[in-house]
Design an enzyme around this catalytic site. Structure first.
Site, PDB file in Angstrom:
ATOM      1  N   HIS A  23      17.786  14.170  20.030  1.00 29.13           N
ATOM      2  CA  HIS A  23      16.584  14.719  19.414  1.00 29.13           C
ATOM      3  C   HIS A  23      15.358  14.965  20.359  1.00 29.13           C
ATOM      4  O   HIS A  23      14.933  13.910  21.166  1.00 29.13           O
ATOM      5  CB  HIS A  23      16.080  13.614  18.211  1.00 29.13           C
ATOM      6  CG  HIS A  23      14.969  14.252  17.317  1.00 29.13           C
ATOM      7  ND1 HIS A  23      13.648  14.172  17.280  1.00 29.13           N
ATOM      8  CD2 HIS A  23      15.205  15.345  16.467  1.00 29.13           C
ATOM      9  CE1 HIS A  23      13.006  14.625  16.527  1.00 29.13           C
ATOM     10  NE2 HIS A  23      13.775  15.337  15.883  1.00 29.13           N
ATOM     11  N   HIS A  76       9.905  21.206   4.690  1.00 29.66           N
ATOM     12  CA  HIS A  76      11.279  20.563   4.989  1.00 29.66           C
ATOM     13  C   HIS A  76      12.180  20.546   3.701  1.00 29.66           C
ATOM     14  O   HIS A  76      11.678  21.027   2.818  1.00 29.66           O
ATOM     15  CB  HIS A  76      10.998  19.011   5.176  1.00 29.66           C
ATOM     16  CG  HIS A  76      10.597  18.562   6.538  1.00 29.66           C
ATOM     17  ND1 HIS A  76       9.256  18.203   6.905  1.00 29.66           N
ATOM     18  CD2 HIS A  76      11.225  18.589   7.761  1.00 29.66           C
ATOM     19  CE1 HIS A  76       9.033  18.044   7.989  1.00 29.66           C
ATOM     20  NE2 HIS A  76      10.060  18.142   8.585  1.00 29.66           N
ATOM     21  N   ARG A  83     -10.404  23.683   6.415  1.00 28.62           N
ATOM     22  CA  ARG A  83      -9.217  23.598   7.273  1.00 28.62           C
ATOM     23  C   ARG A  83      -8.826  22.052   7.458  1.00 28.62           C
ATOM     24  O   ARG A  83      -9.690  21.303   8.183  1.00 28.62           O
ATOM     25  CB  ARG A  83      -9.712  24.243   8.716  1.00 28.62           C
ATOM     26  CG  ARG A  83      -8.730  24.466   9.842  1.00 28.62           C
ATOM     27  CD  ARG A  83      -8.244  23.576  10.670  1.00 28.62           C
ATOM     28  NE  ARG A  83      -7.130  23.842  11.444  1.00 28.62           N
ATOM     29  CZ  ARG A  83      -5.664  23.578  11.067  1.00 28.62           C
ATOM     30  NH1 ARG A  83      -5.241  23.119   9.986  1.00 28.62           N
ATOM     31  NH2 ARG A  83      -4.847  24.089  11.832  1.00 28.62           N
ATOM     32  N   CYS A 120     -13.818  27.842  13.015  1.00 26.54           N
ATOM     33  CA  CYS A 120     -12.757  27.664  13.495  1.00 26.54           C
ATOM     34  C   CYS A 120     -12.407  28.260  14.864  1.00 26.54           C
ATOM     35  O   CYS A 120     -12.641  29.482  14.723  1.00 26.54           O
ATOM     36  CB  CYS A 120     -11.594  27.646  12.443  1.00 26.54           C
ATOM     37  SG  CYS A 120     -10.148  27.258  13.079  1.00 26.54           S
ATOM     38  N   TYR A 165      -6.771  23.348  20.649  1.00 25.19           N
ATOM     39  CA  TYR A 165      -8.357  23.910  21.017  1.00 25.19           C
ATOM     40  C   TYR A 165      -8.534  23.988  22.396  1.00 25.19           C
ATOM     41  O   TYR A 165      -9.833  23.506  22.805  1.00 25.19           O
ATOM     42  CB  TYR A 165      -9.008  22.839  20.132  1.00 25.19           C
ATOM     43  CG  TYR A 165      -8.597  22.929  18.555  1.00 25.19           C
ATOM     44  CD1 TYR A 165      -8.766  24.429  17.914  1.00 25.19           C
ATOM     45  CD2 TYR A 165      -8.066  21.966  17.799  1.00 25.19           C
ATOM     46  CE1 TYR A 165      -8.315  24.245  16.523  1.00 25.19           C
ATOM     47  CE2 TYR A 165      -7.572  21.982  16.768  1.00 25.19           C
ATOM     48  CZ  TYR A 165      -7.891  23.229  15.872  1.00 25.19           C
ATOM     49  OH  TYR A 165      -7.449  23.267  14.750  1.00 25.19           O
TER      50      TYR A 165
HETATM   51  N1  LIG Z   1     -10.669  14.583   9.904  1.00 27.11           N
HETATM   52  C1  LIG Z   1     -10.347  15.826  10.401  1.00 27.11           C
HETATM   53  N2  LIG Z   1     -11.429  16.359  10.734  1.00 27.11           N
HETATM   54  C2  LIG Z   1     -11.523  17.885  10.975  1.00 27.11           C
HETATM   55  C3  LIG Z   1     -10.183  18.461  10.545  1.00 27.11           C
HETATM   56  C4  LIG Z   1      -9.164  17.794  10.144  1.00 27.11           C
HETATM   57  O1  LIG Z   1      -7.884  18.468   9.938  1.00 27.11           O
HETATM   58  N3  LIG Z   1      -9.263  16.247   9.998  1.00 27.11           N
HETATM   59  N4  LIG Z   1     -10.169  19.754  11.164  1.00 27.11           N
HETATM   60  C5  LIG Z   1     -10.939  20.290  11.921  1.00 27.11           C
HETATM   61  C6  LIG Z   1     -11.074  21.741  12.148  1.00 27.11           C
HETATM   62  S1  LIG Z   1     -10.140  22.483  13.134  1.00 27.11           S
HETATM   63  C7  LIG Z   1     -11.952  22.478  11.728  1.00 27.11           C
HETATM   64  S2  LIG Z   1     -12.124  24.260  11.927  1.00 27.11           S
HETATM   65  C8  LIG Z   1     -13.034  21.854  10.651  1.00 27.11           C
HETATM   66  C9  LIG Z   1     -13.082  22.545   9.209  1.00 27.11           C
HETATM   67  O2  LIG Z   1     -13.962  22.339   8.296  1.00 27.11           O
HETATM   68  P1  LIG Z   1     -14.147  22.679   6.840  1.00 27.11           P
HETATM   69  O3  LIG Z   1     -12.800  22.402   6.375  1.00 27.11           O
HETATM   70  O4  LIG Z   1     -15.337  21.742   6.453  1.00 27.11           O
HETATM   71  O5  LIG Z   1     -14.398  24.063   7.098  1.00 27.11           O
HETATM   72  O6  LIG Z   1     -12.995  20.509  10.289  1.00 27.11           O
HETATM   73  C10 LIG Z   1     -12.486  19.939  11.448  1.00 27.11           C
HETATM   74  N5  LIG Z   1     -12.669  18.514  11.276  1.00 27.11           N
HETATM   75 MO   LIG Z   2     -10.442  24.945  13.460  1.00 31.12          MO
END
Ligand SMILES: Nc1nc2c(c(=O)[nH]1)N[C@H]1C(S)=C(S)[C@@H](COP(=O)(O)O)O[C@H]1N2
Ligand SMILES: [Mo]
Length: 572
Positions: free
Chosen positions: A134, A158, A233, A280, A418
């Site tokens: 794996h 899945h 997101r 984002c 990112y």
């Molecule tokens: N704990 C946590 N924080 C997070 C995320 C997450 O998945 N988990 N996503 C991030 C991303 S990639 C983005 S773009 C923003 C989106 O914030 P929103 O959903 O309030 O628009 O939260 C950020 N903070």
């Molecule tokens: Mo994001």
């Protein structure tokens, strides 16, 4: 080589290996992952191990993979598996000549020494041989001795036929009916079942985890985006947090561990409000993808929204709990951990530079309100970080822990994802360490009206174009240029006036322009035009502007697309 790639895809969807988890964290739609068009390599050693795995499969398996590559063959291969997979799944209810095992017996096989067994829908599988081959290695052992369902349920991709078929090859027996019952009860919880309801207008990019953006035309109807329409997101299920039990931990170079209740956070520190736009890094990825394939959620132009956020200043909290010059001398970053977890129990995490975290002008908040109400569940209830001017990914939701440290967050989202890589870097050559984590975003603008492909009436003789513009790092957008002829001639758009109760901060203090500007302009048609190519580009207070095309800024993850936004409309 083609086959090799497919193999990796298939192995990755079978179990929550580190790679499959990684891949899923990165939101590669399964459809594209299985389309065979992608070169997949998510971490060291994966292709090597993928090769081992591939070479161990028989000719039939190879045929299936080849089928996935060829268009019509794919349908045929699908048909073949379909039956086989159904049989595999159906065997639960049939009397089988295979031995019947108790859960207790299965549980004994939860290590490489004792053998690695798992159960799925009442069947027992000995996947010991699979573990070594794996790509993800050890993490597969998380499911050892137990049921696959809870792991597979975390990502709703899945249970596909070809995955079930691979699994069926490892079948060694069936589970005792009474143990099946017990499992059914335990497994009846879909980790996403407690996710909050969402507004039906949202365009859904992924349901589990939930990722959605508002329709562009609605986005710019309001200077302050209504929370229900604010883009969402999520990487994982929305964690359920009981506000009375909530504790915010503060650790690291401050010395000791501080634990704060929600009430303490609200009462001990002044409430501060900022209007800030979140964007984002993947906003407008779909346009980058059109130019050349990238991997990630296919965001349109609306992975950006604007809200007012209220909470304690991070700076106030850190200074209150011992932040001083001695700490400043050592500390470089402030890390955040969310309460949302992946299958391995790892929380979402990110960090920001210390300077941003503690500066008076940084306006970094531990926010508990959005648009004047408690944070909605999707946006981080009960507490999230708001880092104005900084990429969405660092605005950690469901905040559980703050760590003042010398080091950046070691999370996947800080170290690998990112980041912006050069246009020439592909998945085989990417060195994650070679690029810095995205923090401040570049200047951005997009047209939200009219929609691409729409038709305008030639009798109108003019077209009204609307959109948004924003820049990272508190740089104010000072101008938006709009063209109706593909960029040959330009007109300066007007910033929209505030609506009742929605005052845009037209002149924020220099370096603190956290909120977007909505703009609008009405432009006459060029003589005899049959089609218009509408284009916009913004200029920020540092005179940064947007690149005219996407290919020179193309990158494999499809982040940071701030090329001129182009919309074609027909004149009729
Ligand atoms: N704990 C946590 N924080 C997070 C995320 C997450 O998945 N988990 N996503 C991030 C991303 S990639 C983005 S773009 C923003 C989106 O914030 P929103 O959903 O309030 O628009 O939260 C950020 N903070
Ligand atoms: Mo994001």
């Amino acid at each position: 080589m083609q086959h090799l790639r497919h193999c990796q895809v298939l192995t990755r969807v079978l179990l929550p290996s580190s790679h499959s988890a990684q891949q899923l964290k990165n939101n590669i739609p399964l459809a594209s992952a299985c389309s065979g068009l992608l070169s997949l390599r998510w971490g060291s050693g994966s292709s090597h191990q993928g090769h081992n795995y591939y070479s161990s499969r028989g000719p039939r398996f190879r045929y299936v993979l080849t089928g996935l590559v060829a268009g019509t063959g794919a349908v045929l291969a699908y048909g073949l598996h379909h039956n086989k997979a159904e049989q595999a799944a159906a065997s639960v209810t049939h009397t089988s000549s295979l031995p019947v095992y108790s859960q207790e017996e299965v549980t004994k096989h939860s290590s490489l020494d004792q053998g690695v067994w798992v159960t799925y829908k009442g069947s027992v599988y000995d996947i010991t041989d699979f573990v070594a081959k794996h790509p993800g290695g050890d993490k597969i052992l998380l499911a050892a001795g137990g049921a696959l369902e809870p792991f597979w349920a975390l990502y709703a991709i899945h249970g596909q036929d070809h995955v079930l078929e691979i699994l069926s090859e490892y079948k060694v027996g069936v589970l005792r009916p009474e143990d099946c019952k017990k499992q059914e009860i335990a497994n009846s919880t879909d980790p996403y079942s407690t996710d909050p309801p969402r507004h039906p207008a949202l365009i859904v990019n992924s349901l589990k985890p939930f990722n959605g953006e508002p329709p562009p035309a609605l986005l710019t109807d309001n200077y302050i985006t209504p929370s229900a329409l604010f883009f969402k997101r999520n990487h994982f299920p929305v964690p359920q947090v009981d506000p009375s039990k909530y504790r915010l931990q503060i650790e690291g170079l401050l010395g000791g561990t501080i634990s704060l209740t929600l009430e303490e956070l609200k009462s001990r520190f002044p409430k501060h409000t900022v209007t800030a736009t979140l964007q984002c890094a993947g906003n407008r990825r779909s346009d980058m993808h059109k130019a050349k394939q990238v991997k990630g959620l296919n965001w349109g132009v609306a992975a950006i929204s604007n809200a007012t956020w209220s909470g304690a200043r991070l700076r106030d909290v850190l200074y209150h709990y011992g932040f001083d010059t001695e700490v400043t001398a050592k500390a470089r970053h402030v890390q955040f951990e969310g309460l949302d977890l992946d299958v391995t129990g790892t929380s979402y995490g990110a960090s920001i530079p210390l300077n941003k975290a503690v500066s008076e002008e940084g306006d970094v908040l531990l926010a508990y309100e959005m648009n004047g109400e408690d944070l909605p569940k999707d946006h981080g209830y009960p507490v999230r970080v708001i880092v104005p001017g900084t990429v969405g990914a660092r605005n950690v939701k469901w905040l559980g822990k703050i760590i003042v440290s010398e080091e950046e967050s070691q999370s996947h989202w800080q170290q690998n994802d990112y980041k912006g890589f050069p246009p020439g870097t592909d998945w085989d050559t990417v060195d994650y360490k070679s690029a810095p984590a995205i923090q401040e975003l570049p200047v951005q603008s997009a047209i939200t009206q009219p929609a691409d492909g729409s038709i305008v009436d030639s009798n109108m003789e003019e077209v009204t174009v609307k959109g948004y513009a924003w820049s990272g790092g508190g740089r104010e957008v000072v101008r938006v240029d709009v063209s109706v002829d593909g960029g040959k001639t330009w007109h300066v758009a007007e910033f929209q006036n505030s609506e009742e109760g929605q005052k845009p901060e037209l002149s924020p203090p220099p370096g603190q322009a956290w909120a977007w500007k909505l703009w609008e302009i009405t432009i006459p048609f060029p003589e005899g035009a049959q089609e218009l190519e509408l284009v916009c580009k913004a200029v920020d207070s540092s005179y940064n502007s947007q690149p005219d095309t996407v290919l020179p800024i193309w990158n494999l993850r499809g982040v940071l697309n701030n090329s001129w936004h182009r919309v074609k409309v027909k004149v009729n």
